[in-house]
Write a protein that holds these residues in place. Structure first.
Motif, PDB file in Angstrom:
ATOM      1  N   SER A  53       0.727  -1.272   0.105  1.00  0.00           N
ATOM      2  CA  SER A  53      -0.080  -0.335   0.080  1.00  0.00           C
ATOM      3  C   SER A  53       1.050   1.278   0.079  1.00  0.00           C
ATOM      4  CB  SER A  53      -0.926   0.003   0.995  1.00  0.00           C
ATOM      5  OG  SER A  53      -0.088  -0.021   2.264  1.00  0.00           O
ATOM      6  N   ALA A  54       2.256   1.127   0.308  1.00  0.00           N
ATOM      7  CA  ALA A  54       2.969   2.256   0.218  1.00  0.00           C
ATOM      8  C   ALA A  54       3.274   2.593  -1.245  1.00  0.00           C
ATOM      9  CB  ALA A  54       4.394   1.940   0.739  1.00  0.00           C
ATOM     10  N   ARG A  55       3.367   3.920  -1.570  1.00  0.00           N
ATOM     11  CA  ARG A  55       3.570   4.589  -2.960  1.00  0.00           C
ATOM     12  C   ARG A  55       4.911   4.275  -3.281  1.00  0.00           C
ATOM     13  NH1 ARG A  55       1.826  10.503  -4.897  1.00  0.00           N
ATOM     14  NH2 ARG A  55       2.441  10.552  -2.749  1.00  0.00           N
ATOM     15  N   LEU A  56       5.376   3.654  -4.275  1.00  0.00           N
ATOM     16  CA  LEU A  56       6.732   3.351  -4.634  1.00  0.00           C
ATOM     17  C   LEU A  56       7.470   4.455  -5.461  1.00  0.00           C
ATOM     18  CD1 LEU A  56       6.658  -0.543  -5.233  1.00  0.00           C
ATOM     19  CD2 LEU A  56       7.177   0.825  -3.044  1.00  0.00           C
ATOM     20  N   LEU A  57       6.638   4.998  -6.221  1.00  0.00           N
ATOM     21  CA  LEU A  57       6.846   6.202  -7.143  1.00  0.00           C
ATOM     22  C   LEU A  57       6.030   7.172  -6.969  1.00  0.00           C
ATOM     23  CD1 LEU A  57       7.235   4.548 -10.669  1.00  0.00           C
ATOM     24  CD2 LEU A  57       9.066   4.872  -8.878  1.00  0.00           C
ATOM     25  N   ASP A  58       6.456   8.441  -6.536  1.00  0.00           N
ATOM     26  CA  ASP A  58       5.979   9.652  -6.437  1.00  0.00           C
ATOM     27  C   ASP A  58       6.137  10.378  -7.668  1.00  0.00           C
ATOM     28  OD1 ASP A  58       4.414  11.850  -5.453  1.00  0.00           O
ATOM     29  OD2 ASP A  58       5.902  12.552  -3.981  1.00  0.00           O
ATOM     30  N   THR A  59       4.985  10.488  -8.501  1.00  0.00           N
ATOM     31  CA  THR A  59       5.334  11.046  -9.914  1.00  0.00           C
ATOM     32  C   THR A  59       5.039  12.482  -9.758  1.00  0.00           C
ATOM     33  OG1 THR A  59       4.665   9.118 -10.706  1.00  0.00           O
ATOM     34  CG2 THR A  59       4.340  10.831 -12.185  1.00  0.00           C
ATOM     35  N   VAL A  60       6.231  13.310  -9.822  1.00  0.00           N
ATOM     36  CA  VAL A  60       6.339  14.500  -9.892  1.00  0.00           C
ATOM     37  C   VAL A  60       6.954  15.346 -11.182  1.00  0.00           C
ATOM     38  CG1 VAL A  60       6.178  15.010  -7.278  1.00  0.00           C
ATOM     39  CG2 VAL A  60       8.592  14.594  -8.422  1.00  0.00           C
ATOM     40  N   GLY A  61       7.493  14.466 -12.067  1.00  0.00           N
ATOM     41  CA  GLY A  61       8.285  14.926 -13.123  1.00  0.00           C
ATOM     42  C   GLY A  61       9.721  15.140 -12.955  1.00  0.00           C
ATOM     43  N   THR A  62      10.280  15.053 -13.854  1.00  0.00           N
ATOM     44  CA  THR A  62      11.824  15.442 -13.841  1.00  0.00           C
ATOM     45  C   THR A  62      12.180  16.531 -14.959  1.00  0.00           C
ATOM     46  OG1 THR A  62      12.270  12.856 -13.957  1.00  0.00           O
ATOM     47  CG2 THR A  62      14.051  14.311 -15.026  1.00  0.00           C
ATOM     48  N   LEU A  63      12.900  17.248 -14.231  1.00  0.00           N
ATOM     49  CA  LEU A  63      13.422  18.529 -14.801  1.00  0.00           C
ATOM     50  C   LEU A  63      14.912  18.478 -15.117  1.00  0.00           C
ATOM     51  CD1 LEU A  63      13.003  21.470 -15.781  1.00  0.00           C
ATOM     52  CD2 LEU A  63      13.543  22.359 -13.406  1.00  0.00           C
ATOM     53  N   TRP A  64      15.389  18.377 -16.355  1.00  0.00           N
ATOM     54  CA  TRP A  64      16.719  18.275 -16.575  1.00  0.00           C
ATOM     55  C   TRP A  64      17.344  19.821 -17.071  1.00  0.00           C
ATOM     56  CZ3 TRP A  64      19.680  13.941 -19.557  1.00  0.00           C
ATOM     57  CH2 TRP A  64      20.074  12.989 -18.754  1.00  0.00           C
ATOM     58  N   PHE A  65      17.958  20.609 -16.585  1.00  0.00           N
ATOM     59  CA  PHE A  65      18.372  21.766 -17.099  1.00  0.00           C
ATOM     60  C   PHE A  65      19.670  22.094 -17.072  1.00  0.00           C
ATOM     61  CE2 PHE A  65      18.711  24.603 -13.158  1.00  0.00           C
ATOM     62  CZ  PHE A  65      18.446  23.529 -12.230  1.00  0.00           C
ATOM     63  N   GLY A  66      20.085  23.426 -17.578  1.00  0.00           N
ATOM     64  CA  GLY A  66      21.439  23.848 -17.402  1.00  0.00           C
ATOM     65  C   GLY A  66      21.935  24.361 -18.798  1.00  0.00           C
ATOM     66  N   ASP A  67      23.488  24.163 -18.915  1.00  0.00           N
ATOM     67  CA  ASP A  67      23.889  24.880 -20.080  1.00  0.00           C
ATOM     68  C   ASP A  67      23.779  23.653 -21.308  1.00  0.00           C
ATOM     69  OD1 ASP A  67      25.931  25.256 -22.007  1.00  0.00           O
ATOM     70  OD2 ASP A  67      27.546  25.929 -20.606  1.00  0.00           O
ATOM     71  N   PRO A  68      23.333  23.810 -22.301  1.00  0.00           N
ATOM     72  CA  PRO A  68      23.169  22.851 -23.303  1.00  0.00           C
ATOM     73  C   PRO A  68      23.971  22.418 -23.849  1.00  0.00           C
ATOM     74  CG  PRO A  68      22.365  25.238 -24.165  1.00  0.00           C
ATOM     75  CD  PRO A  68      22.775  25.347 -22.594  1.00  0.00           C
ATOM     76  N   LYS A  69      25.531  23.321 -23.735  1.00  0.00           N
ATOM     77  CA  LYS A  69      26.619  22.508 -24.570  1.00  0.00           C
ATOM     78  C   LYS A  69      27.425  21.517 -23.703  1.00  0.00           C
ATOM     79  CE  LYS A  69      28.708  26.673 -24.865  1.00  0.00           C
ATOM     80  NZ  LYS A  69      27.745  27.668 -24.330  1.00  0.00           N
ATOM     81  N   VAL A  70      26.627  21.439 -22.258  1.00  0.00           N
ATOM     82  CA  VAL A  70      27.701  20.574 -21.383  1.00  0.00           C
ATOM     83  C   VAL A  70      27.171  19.124 -21.598  1.00  0.00           C
ATOM     84  CG1 VAL A  70      27.820  20.078 -19.084  1.00  0.00           C
ATOM     85  CG2 VAL A  70      28.053  22.246 -19.477  1.00  0.00           C
ATOM     86  N   LYS A  71      28.413  18.442 -21.889  1.00  0.00           N
ATOM     87  CA  LYS A  71      28.408  17.088 -21.790  1.00  0.00           C
ATOM     88  C   LYS A  71      28.688  16.493 -20.607  1.00  0.00           C
ATOM     89  CE  LYS A  71      28.227  14.327 -25.794  1.00  0.00           C
ATOM     90  NZ  LYS A  71      28.631  13.591 -26.892  1.00  0.00           N
ATOM     91  N   SER A  72      27.823  16.068 -19.575  1.00  0.00           N
ATOM     92  CA  SER A  72      28.324  15.714 -18.478  1.00  0.00           C
ATOM     93  C   SER A  72      28.250  14.229 -18.208  1.00  0.00           C
ATOM     94  CB  SER A  72      27.212  16.124 -17.393  1.00  0.00           C
ATOM     95  OG  SER A  72      26.058  15.389 -17.125  1.00  0.00           O
ATOM     96  N   SER A  73      28.409  13.558 -17.027  1.00  0.00           N
ATOM     97  CA  SER A  73      28.535  12.119 -16.948  1.00  0.00           C
ATOM     98  C   SER A  73      27.159  11.575 -17.018  1.00  0.00           C
ATOM     99  CB  SER A  73      28.874  11.860 -15.534  1.00  0.00           C
ATOM    100  OG  SER A  73      28.062  12.548 -14.588  1.00  0.00           O
ATOM    101  N   GLU A  74      26.192  12.302 -17.051  1.00  0.00           N
ATOM    102  CA  GLU A  74      24.785  11.993 -17.386  1.00  0.00           C
ATOM    103  C   GLU A  74      24.120  12.270 -18.584  1.00  0.00           C
ATOM    104  OE1 GLU A  74      23.518  10.223 -14.712  1.00  0.00           O
ATOM    105  OE2 GLU A  74      24.908  10.872 -13.457  1.00  0.00           O
ATOM    106  N   GLY A  75      25.239  12.947 -19.407  1.00  0.00           N
ATOM    107  CA  GLY A  75      24.815  13.088 -20.975  1.00  0.00           C
ATOM    108  C   GLY A  75      24.653  14.654 -21.217  1.00  0.00           C
ATOM    109  N   ASN A  76      23.718  14.803 -22.200  1.00  0.00           N
ATOM    110  CA  ASN A  76      23.714  16.341 -22.522  1.00  0.00           C
ATOM    111  C   ASN A  76      21.896  16.395 -22.900  1.00  0.00           C
ATOM    112  OD1 ASN A  76      23.058  17.732 -25.587  1.00  0.00           O
ATOM    113  ND2 ASN A  76      24.811  18.602 -24.789  1.00  0.00           N
ATOM    114  N   ILE A  77      21.401  17.502 -22.490  1.00  0.00           N
ATOM    115  CA  ILE A  77      20.250  18.054 -22.703  1.00  0.00           C
ATOM    116  C   ILE A  77      19.651  17.845 -24.093  1.00  0.00           C
ATOM    117  CG2 ILE A  77      18.406  19.776 -22.205  1.00  0.00           C
ATOM    118  CD1 ILE A  77      20.311  20.908 -20.082  1.00  0.00           C
TER     119      ILE A  77
END
Ligand code: BEZ
Length: 397
Positions: free
Chosen positions: A82-106
């Protein structure tokens, strides 16, 4: 004389991946043993802390597909609690569009989302400030908002998996059971702990950052780096303000990796506070024994400075700090490694290994994949990108 217990599969590691693997093995009526070196639900490995990000944006289309494939497995697990495993609030990726970070690029993530027909909206710096409470952002910042992003209640996820395994007649769970040896006798693996000797034809190794302490018994190690990851909890001074889950892309500044991520307030983890964390470590560890619950103070200072400058409605000093501990592959994009043991190990395809990567969002899905690999030697899901064993396993013999 110690009696030897026989199992179909022995899972080494009772964190999120080990428990999820046992959960899926039990669905296929497999006599399974899970060996955990500490206690279940401990705070010493990569399952430490209580929240993780569920996000669909990735710069690679195959990673976006992986997350989409994970969704039905979360829905299925959700039916057991009965616990809610995912609390859906959305994901915001933001920042410098030129940056290629360890998580990638926007921009690359936008392309990968489009290729998979996943909806998202794009934003400029002022829209990010107006809609999501960040402030003083550079004019060139861009953002993408994807509505299916969520905070994962990792603690409830682990508890649900543990309970289901405890209630299953097919799974035996043993804690305080660090593996002290693995012998191969013909087709069988004989796994020793201080509590007993256990025998099976199949092994799943999912010991998180303690991976090398287990693989060494089969004569190989993994090329990984260890991160003691910092988290901070900031008190909300404006109860109306809430953030989505988010990640900011910025170039490093001096010794600071300068990338941060965070969560909204969640009911299960310090209500009234929100968690913000750096996505970099100043001093990677060389050995799991160096793991500490005290965060690196430089990482804390860089994060506090960023929060003070760019986030609204928060007290600028953190009230709580914590750490979690991961092993990451030396491969820059830090993806998952799912493979069989190297072929120097006799019957190597009977040893399935999950090592490294940011995998909280995949927990029930990876349990399915690892259990399929153990029982069938294959899975219908595309794991070709994660079969990196030959790159990261090195022989000790
Ligand atoms: C992830 O979703 O994979 C992730 C989020 C924040 C930091 C690191 C990884």
């Amino acid at each position: 004389m110690l009696m030897k217990e026989n199992y179909d599969v022995i899972v080494i590691g009772g964190g999120s991946m080990g428990l999820a693997t046992a959960y899926h093995l039990a669905q296929r009526k497999t006599k399974t043993l899970v060996l955990e070196r500490f206690s279940f639900l401990n705070q010493k490995g990569s399952s430490a802390g209580v929240s993780r990000q569920f996000r669909i944006p990735y710069p690679e289309t195959y990673m976006v597909k992986m997350v989409l494939n994970a969704i039905p497995f979360w829905r299925e697990l959700q039916t057991h609690t009965s616990a809610r495993l995912l609390d859906t609030v959305g994901t915001l990726w933001f920042g410098d569009p030129k940056v290629k970070s360890s998580e990638g690029n926007i921009g690359e993530a936008e392309k990968a989302l489009k290729a998979n027909k996943v909806k998202f909206t794009t934003l400029d710096a002022r829209q990010i400030e107006q809609q999501y409470h960040f402030k003083d952002l550079p004019d060139n910042f861009t953002g993408l908002f994807q509505a299916d992003g969520a905070s994962i209640d990792l603690k409830a996820t682990l508890e649900t998996l543990l309970k289901s395994n405890q209630n299953s007649g097919d799974v035996t769970l043993k804690e305080d059971s660090p593996v002290t040896g693995i012998r191969q006798i013909g087709k069988l693996f004989e796994v020793s702990t201080s509590q007993g000797v256990y025998v099976s034809e199949k092994l799943v190794m999912a010991p998180g950052p303690y991976v090398d302490e287990v693989t060494r018994f089969l004569g190989f190690s993994t090329e990984v780096i260890y991160w003691n990851m910092t988290s901070m909890y900031f008190k909300k001074t404006d109860p109306k303000i809430n953030y989505p889950t988010w990640f900011v892309f910025q170039d490093p500044v001096g010794p600071s990796g300068n990338e941060f991520y965070g969560f909204p307030e969640v009911s299960w983890d310090h209500p009234g506070y929100i968690r913000v964390a750096p996505d970099f470590v100043m001093k990677p560890l060389t050995d799991p024994s160096q793991r500490t619950s005290i965060p690196n103070q430089d990482e804390v200072e860089y994060t506090c400075a960023w929060v003070k400058k760019h986030m609204s409605g928060l007290h600028p000093k953190p009230y709580f700090e914590s750490t979690c501990f991961v092993a990451l592959s030396q491969d820059q994009n830090k993806e998952l490694i799912i493979d069989f043991a190297p072929d120097s190990v006799p019957n190597h395809r009977n040893v399935v290994i999950y090592a490294t990567g940011w995998a909280g969002k995949f927990v029930p899905f990876l349990g399915k994949i690892l259990s399929d690999l153990a029982l069938d030697g294959k899975t219908k899901y595309d794991i070709s990108h994660f079969r990196l064993g030959d790159k990261i396993f090195s022989s000790l013999r």
